[in-house]
Design an enzyme around this catalytic site. Structure first.
Site, PDB file in Angstrom:
ATOM      1  N   ASN A 147      11.532  30.469   6.631  1.00  0.00           N
ATOM      2  CA  ASN A 147      10.267  29.772   6.874  1.00  0.00           C
ATOM      3  C   ASN A 147       9.166  30.788   7.157  1.00  0.00           C
ATOM      4  O   ASN A 147       9.464  31.934   7.490  1.00  0.00           O
ATOM      5  CB  ASN A 147      10.426  28.839   8.086  1.00  0.00           C
ATOM      6  CG  ASN A 147      11.161  27.574   7.733  1.00  0.00           C
ATOM      7  OD1 ASN A 147      11.002  27.045   6.643  1.00  0.00           O
ATOM      8  ND2 ASN A 147      11.972  27.080   8.659  1.00  0.00           N
ATOM      9  N   CYS A 169      15.630  23.926   1.905  1.00  0.00           N
ATOM     10  CA  CYS A 169      15.504  23.442   3.277  1.00  0.00           C
ATOM     11  C   CYS A 169      16.416  22.241   3.462  1.00  0.00           C
ATOM     12  O   CYS A 169      16.555  21.415   2.555  1.00  0.00           O
ATOM     13  CB  CYS A 169      14.053  23.052   3.568  1.00  0.00           C
ATOM     14  SG  CYS A 169      13.778  22.423   5.241  1.00  0.00           S
ATOM     15  N   HIS A 170      17.016  22.123   4.643  1.00  0.00           N
ATOM     16  CA  HIS A 170      17.964  21.025   4.850  1.00  0.00           C
ATOM     17  C   HIS A 170      17.398  19.861   5.659  1.00  0.00           C
ATOM     18  O   HIS A 170      18.149  18.998   6.106  1.00  0.00           O
ATOM     19  CB  HIS A 170      19.252  21.545   5.504  1.00  0.00           C
ATOM     20  CG  HIS A 170      19.042  22.401   6.707  1.00  0.00           C
ATOM     21  ND1 HIS A 170      19.740  23.566   6.917  1.00  0.00           N
ATOM     22  CD2 HIS A 170      18.215  22.273   7.753  1.00  0.00           C
ATOM     23  CE1 HIS A 170      19.355  24.113   8.058  1.00  0.00           C
ATOM     24  NE2 HIS A 170      18.441  23.340   8.589  1.00  0.00           N
ATOM     25  N   HIS A 199       8.724  20.401   5.252  1.00  0.00           N
ATOM     26  CA  HIS A 199       8.577  19.912   6.632  1.00  0.00           C
ATOM     27  C   HIS A 199       7.428  18.908   6.760  1.00  0.00           C
ATOM     28  O   HIS A 199       7.078  18.515   7.863  1.00  0.00           O
ATOM     29  CB  HIS A 199       8.353  21.061   7.630  1.00  0.00           C
ATOM     30  CG  HIS A 199       9.554  21.904   7.858  1.00  0.00           C
ATOM     31  ND1 HIS A 199       9.550  22.980   8.714  1.00  0.00           N
ATOM     32  CD2 HIS A 199      10.807  21.844   7.354  1.00  0.00           C
ATOM     33  CE1 HIS A 199      10.746  23.544   8.727  1.00  0.00           C
ATOM     34  NE2 HIS A 199      11.524  22.869   7.905  1.00  0.00           N
TER      35      HIS A 199
END
Length: 451
Positions: A147, A169-170, A199
């Site tokens: 990130n 990304c999880h 996000h």
């Protein structure tokens, strides 16, 4: 195949990714090269990996090096997860110093001034990694787990458009935890699609795989009762304070919990607000989603955010025994398998250059979308008819990424100041240049290139 793990000295990343690779039948026989700048940590992971391969009679070879150019020679796939400097010390500064200069941040990692400073530090280093990859193994796929994801991917795409660079990304894994229990259905019977920025993404579609029925109305109907007492990070921290135990895993699969939270809408006050005002379900919690929105400070679950930060710090700094496990914890190995086998399956979320995937956002921004995985690689799926209100939130942050990318590539402090002034989280101007100067002085090792 040759696979390089960049940042492999991190036990959590190194052991976790090795376990993922070892579960793949397609990758059997591959060469794995572990790369890190910390030779002591690297050697520990290397010795463990070698012993594991011998113990389980696996058809893999493993090597370790601190030399990036050696590691990248003949690489087919590069998987990278790095940070620079003392992660939490720098994070505290990203959060605290802007606060002293009058900027309220929901969180200091990916959005707001803290996210810009984080991007400026790590983005420069990742550009050096990608530069070597483009020169040494130009056909290799590069998968990034670091990130701030959107900022990194946008910057890399601009500086090295020829690189096959994908952000992973999880956070999308939260839907796998929430939806089956909310709807009393099996995960394999649900087909969802989400899109936005990393996000900062919402679920846009949800259907029953068997009948094709639109299930989004059911989510809007049942979300209130479901989330009211859904456990959050405050509950996790409370448990740690009572028992001293904390699960150190942070995986794509979020797991399930039948416990009830001690808090109302824990970690998810912004989720509640988005459901009510936009009729959309964010795929993540307040600490992430709130970093990009001007009014998030007024709405977010501040206790949940502080408790999440403490949990995350404990998770990554506590002394634990890390082991290689033959299980799939992340999604990158299934993607590699899908490319090599030309499978054509749909991956839930990747971060790639927009180029019309989200029509009303700039072509150069990195967007998070589902993708088809086949012999041609990672092919983002176009997501039409995104609600206008949601698009307005996304658009309001894109200029920050534009200016941050320019600052990283050209090393110009003026672009940093302008990125701050364009940031919807920033509500005052007189102290911004002083704040930027203070941060550059504080983090001279990483930000000194900005002139």
């Amino acid at each position: 195949m040759k696979i390089v793990l960049v940042g492999a000295g991190s036990a959590q990343f190194g052991y976790g990714m090795l376990g993922d690779i070892f579960t793949s039948k397609t990758l059997a026989g591959s060469e794995i090269t572990l790369l890190d700048i910390n030779d002591k940590a690297l050697d520990s992971v290397f010795r463990t990996a070698k012993a594991f391969i011998e113990q389980h009679a696996l058809k893999y070879s493993v090597h370790a090096t601190t030399d990036r150019k050696v590691a990248f020679k003949n690489a087919d796939f590069i998987i990278s997860s790095i940070e620079v400097g003392n992660r939490f010390q720098l994070w505290d500064e990203d959060w605290k110093i802007p606060l002293q200069y009058g900027v309220h941040q929901v969180y200091g990692e990916n959005g707001g001034p803290g996210g810009v400073f984080h991007s400026l530090r790590i983005g420069r280093v990742i550009l050096e990694i990608v530069k070597d990859a483009v020169e040494i193994c130009p056909d290799a796929w590069i998968f990034n787990f670091s990130n701030p994801m959107t900022s990194i991917c946008t910057t890399v795409n601009r500086a090295y458009p020829e690189a096959k660079f994908v952000g992973m990304c999880h956070e999308i894994g939260w839907l796998g935890r929430w939806l089956p229990r909310m709807l009393n259905m099996k995960l394999e019977d649900l087909h969802f699609r989400a899109a936005g920025l990393n996000h900062f993404s919402c679920m846009l579609e949800l259907t029953d795989r068997k009948t094709g029925k639109d299930l989004y109305p059911e989510v809007l109907k049942k979300a209130e009762a479901f989330f009211e007492r859904e456990p959050g990070y405050s509950d996790l921290l409370d448990e740690y304070r009572r028992t001293g135990n904390l699960d150190a895993a942070e995986k794509f699969e979020k797991g399930h919990s039948d416990k009830k939270s001690s808090y109302i809408w824990a970690d998810r006050h912004l989720v509640q607000f988005m459901l009510k005002n936009y009729r959309l379900l964010p795929i993540t919690t307040d600490s992430h989603f709130g970093e990009y929105i001007s009014w998030a400070w007024d709405v977010a679950d501040h206790r949940g955010i502080l408790d999440f930060y403490d949990v995350y710090k404990i998770m990554l700094t506590q002394e634990l025994r890390h082991d290689i496990k033959l299980e799939t914890a992340e999604r990158v190995v299934p993607i590699i398998d899908g490319i090599l086998n030309d499978s054509g399956y749909e991956e839930a979320a990747v971060n790639v250059q927009n180029n019309g995937l989200l029509e009303d956002l700039p072509s150069w921004i990195a967007v998070e979308v589902p993708a088809i995985i086949n012999k041609d690689g990672v092919n983002g799926i176009k997501m039409p008819n995104i609600p206008k209100g949601y698009l307005s939130l996304l658009r309001s942050y894109t200029s920050v990424y534009d200016l941050t990318a320019e600052a990283i590539i050209h090393g110009k402090k003026d672009y940093v100041i302008q990125a701050m002034l364009a940031n919807p989280v920033v509500h005052q101007a007189s102290q911004i240049e002083a704040m930027v100067d203070r941060m550059i002085d504080q983090q001279q090792k990483w930000l000194g290139y900005l002139k």
